[in-house]
Write a protein that holds these residues in place. Sequence first.
Motif, PDB file in Angstrom:
ATOM      1  N   GLU A  34      22.908  11.666  -5.819  1.00  0.00           N
ATOM      2  CA  GLU A  34      22.942  10.206  -5.867  1.00  0.00           C
ATOM      3  C   GLU A  34      22.215   9.611  -7.061  1.00  0.00           C
ATOM      4  OE1 GLU A  34      19.793   8.559  -2.827  1.00  0.00           O
ATOM      5  OE2 GLU A  34      20.643  10.414  -2.043  1.00  0.00           O
ATOM      6  N   ASN A  35      21.517  10.419  -7.853  1.00  0.00           N
ATOM      7  CA  ASN A  35      20.768   9.890  -8.986  1.00  0.00           C
ATOM      8  C   ASN A  35      21.601   9.936 -10.261  1.00  0.00           C
ATOM      9  OD1 ASN A  35      18.430   8.562  -9.640  1.00  0.00           O
ATOM     10  ND2 ASN A  35      17.124  10.376  -9.615  1.00  0.00           N
ATOM     11  N   VAL A  36      21.415   8.942 -11.119  1.00  0.00           N
ATOM     12  CA  VAL A  36      22.140   8.877 -12.383  1.00  0.00           C
ATOM     13  C   VAL A  36      21.574   9.911 -13.353  1.00  0.00           C
ATOM     14  CG1 VAL A  36      22.649   7.379 -14.377  1.00  0.00           C
ATOM     15  CG2 VAL A  36      22.691   6.445 -12.054  1.00  0.00           C
ATOM     16  N   VAL A  37      22.420  10.467 -14.203  1.00  0.00           N
ATOM     17  CA  VAL A  37      21.987  11.486 -15.157  1.00  0.00           C
ATOM     18  C   VAL A  37      20.837  10.958 -16.005  1.00  0.00           C
ATOM     19  CG1 VAL A  37      24.207  12.677 -15.288  1.00  0.00           C
ATOM     20  CG2 VAL A  37      23.780  10.732 -16.779  1.00  0.00           C
ATOM     21  N   ARG A  38      19.933  11.845 -16.387  1.00  0.00           N
ATOM     22  CA  ARG A  38      18.728  11.444 -17.108  1.00  0.00           C
ATOM     23  C   ARG A  38      19.029  10.782 -18.442  1.00  0.00           C
ATOM     24  NH1 ARG A  38      13.974  13.328 -15.099  1.00  0.00           N
ATOM     25  NH2 ARG A  38      14.096  14.905 -13.461  1.00  0.00           N
ATOM     26  N   LYS A  39      20.061  11.250 -19.121  1.00  0.00           N
ATOM     27  CA  LYS A  39      20.350  10.750 -20.463  1.00  0.00           C
ATOM     28  C   LYS A  39      21.311   9.558 -20.465  1.00  0.00           C
ATOM     29  CE  LYS A  39      19.464  15.182 -22.747  1.00  0.00           C
ATOM     30  NZ  LYS A  39      20.031  16.234 -23.651  1.00  0.00           N
ATOM     31  N   GLY A  40      21.659   9.044 -19.278  1.00  0.00           N
ATOM     32  CA  GLY A  40      22.577   7.924 -19.207  1.00  0.00           C
ATOM     33  C   GLY A  40      21.993   6.666 -19.852  1.00  0.00           C
ATOM     34  N   LYS A  41      22.779   6.011 -20.711  1.00  0.00           N
ATOM     35  CA  LYS A  41      22.297   4.823 -21.417  1.00  0.00           C
ATOM     36  C   LYS A  41      23.201   3.628 -21.139  1.00  0.00           C
ATOM     37  CE  LYS A  41      20.267   7.438 -25.261  1.00  0.00           C
ATOM     38  NZ  LYS A  41      20.296   7.655 -26.739  1.00  0.00           N
ATOM     39  N   THR A  42      22.547   2.469 -20.934  1.00  0.00           N
ATOM     40  CA  THR A  42      23.279   1.224 -20.723  1.00  0.00           C
ATOM     41  C   THR A  42      24.105   0.885 -21.951  1.00  0.00           C
ATOM     42  OG1 THR A  42      21.457   0.455 -19.324  1.00  0.00           O
ATOM     43  CG2 THR A  42      23.054  -1.198 -20.057  1.00  0.00           C
ATOM     44  N   GLU A  43      25.341   0.454 -21.722  1.00  0.00           N
ATOM     45  CA  GLU A  43      26.314   0.070 -22.743  1.00  0.00           C
ATOM     46  C   GLU A  43      26.751   1.225 -23.634  1.00  0.00           C
ATOM     47  OE1 GLU A  43      27.911  -2.521 -22.368  1.00  0.00           O
ATOM     48  OE2 GLU A  43      26.573  -3.326 -20.855  1.00  0.00           O
ATOM     49  N   TYR A  44      26.366   2.440 -23.263  1.00  0.00           N
ATOM     50  CA  TYR A  44      26.905   3.625 -23.940  1.00  0.00           C
ATOM     51  C   TYR A  44      27.630   4.492 -22.925  1.00  0.00           C
ATOM     52  CZ  TYR A  44      27.272   7.860 -26.757  1.00  0.00           C
ATOM     53  OH  TYR A  44      27.763   8.954 -27.422  1.00  0.00           O
ATOM     54  N   ASP A  45      26.941   4.810 -21.835  1.00  0.00           N
ATOM     55  CA  ASP A  45      27.557   5.590 -20.755  1.00  0.00           C
ATOM     56  C   ASP A  45      28.090   4.702 -19.641  1.00  0.00           C
ATOM     57  OD1 ASP A  45      26.940   8.420 -21.620  1.00  0.00           O
ATOM     58  OD2 ASP A  45      24.933   7.564 -21.624  1.00  0.00           O
ATOM     59  N   PHE A  46      27.508   3.534 -19.481  1.00  0.00           N
ATOM     60  CA  PHE A  46      27.912   2.637 -18.406  1.00  0.00           C
ATOM     61  C   PHE A  46      27.604   1.200 -18.791  1.00  0.00           C
ATOM     62  CE2 PHE A  46      23.666   4.275 -17.555  1.00  0.00           C
ATOM     63  CZ  PHE A  46      22.932   3.123 -17.456  1.00  0.00           C
ATOM     64  N   THR A  47      28.239   0.280 -18.081  1.00  0.00           N
ATOM     65  CA  THR A  47      27.913  -1.136 -18.220  1.00  0.00           C
ATOM     66  C   THR A  47      27.402  -1.635 -16.883  1.00  0.00           C
ATOM     67  OG1 THR A  47      28.716  -3.253 -19.077  1.00  0.00           O
ATOM     68  CG2 THR A  47      30.177  -2.081 -17.564  1.00  0.00           C
ATOM     69  N   LEU A  48      26.613  -2.698 -16.902  1.00  0.00           N
ATOM     70  CA  LEU A  48      26.058  -3.287 -15.693  1.00  0.00           C
ATOM     71  C   LEU A  48      26.754  -4.604 -15.403  1.00  0.00           C
ATOM     72  CD1 LEU A  48      22.282  -2.710 -16.509  1.00  0.00           C
ATOM     73  CD2 LEU A  48      23.626  -1.422 -14.841  1.00  0.00           C
ATOM     74  N   VAL A  49      27.194  -4.788 -14.161  1.00  0.00           N
ATOM     75  CA  VAL A  49      27.850  -6.040 -13.788  1.00  0.00           C
ATOM     76  C   VAL A  49      27.209  -6.597 -12.523  1.00  0.00           C
ATOM     77  CG1 VAL A  49      30.042  -5.367 -14.851  1.00  0.00           C
ATOM     78  CG2 VAL A  49      29.651  -4.893 -12.416  1.00  0.00           C
TER      79      VAL A  49
END
Length: 243
Positions: free
Chosen positions: A94-109
């Motif tokens: 359930e945890n997001v990958v350590r290297k995940g970056k906002t607006e690179y790997d995912f966006t927030l809405v």
Amino acid sequence: MDSPSNPIDDTQPTETEQEKQKRIITELTPSYAPLQQGQNYYLINKTWWNTWKAWSGYVGNERWATSYYNDRERDRPKPGEINNNVLLDEEEGENVVRKGKTEYDFTLVLPPVWEKIYEWYGGGPIICRPCIRQSSTYQATLYVEVRQLKLKVIWSRKPKQCLERWFSRACTVGEFINRMAEELKFDKNKIRLYDFHNARKLKILERMEKHLEEAQILDGQYMLIEQPKKNGEWPNDKIYRRY
């Protein structure tokens, strides 16, 4: 009596599906939305999000990109269901990958945007994260807690069993105890909770209102829930040597 009006009109007959989705998401997205403590945000795979933007012509606040999307939107494929699996750590679930970056790997809405996108496309898994205050600094800093603390919980009644659980840094000591008491079925009024970093009893966590971040609890560390034996005595520390 007239029925109550819907703030988002999704019944305009002259619109294409692309135009309709673009308009609705634009109306649901404020032009300026500063982070708010306690507000939940949803993560969407950036690759999927970019595919949807190219198909719909949506640009949000990226006004410079209007012509790029509008010139090509008819030729872009419509995305399938949302695939957020790539954002989650394979080992931690359930945890997001350590290297995940906002607006690179995912966006927030914001929730209203997610609810519409999810209604149209489905998929998942749903990844919802809170905006919290970074309490370790003198000046309040707000951020979306994308990756939560992974804590290794040891209970003295079953010392050989180490449970990995995920908690928000904004979780209080009291909330931590309540959650573990519900899972392990112990009397929360008859335990001691230790910061057990590096398998050492660093300190007893007694202030129930204190956040885990304020208590300097670190990602990946041990937490020890100690409960008296049936004779009323506290366990011998030898039972924790394996850690």
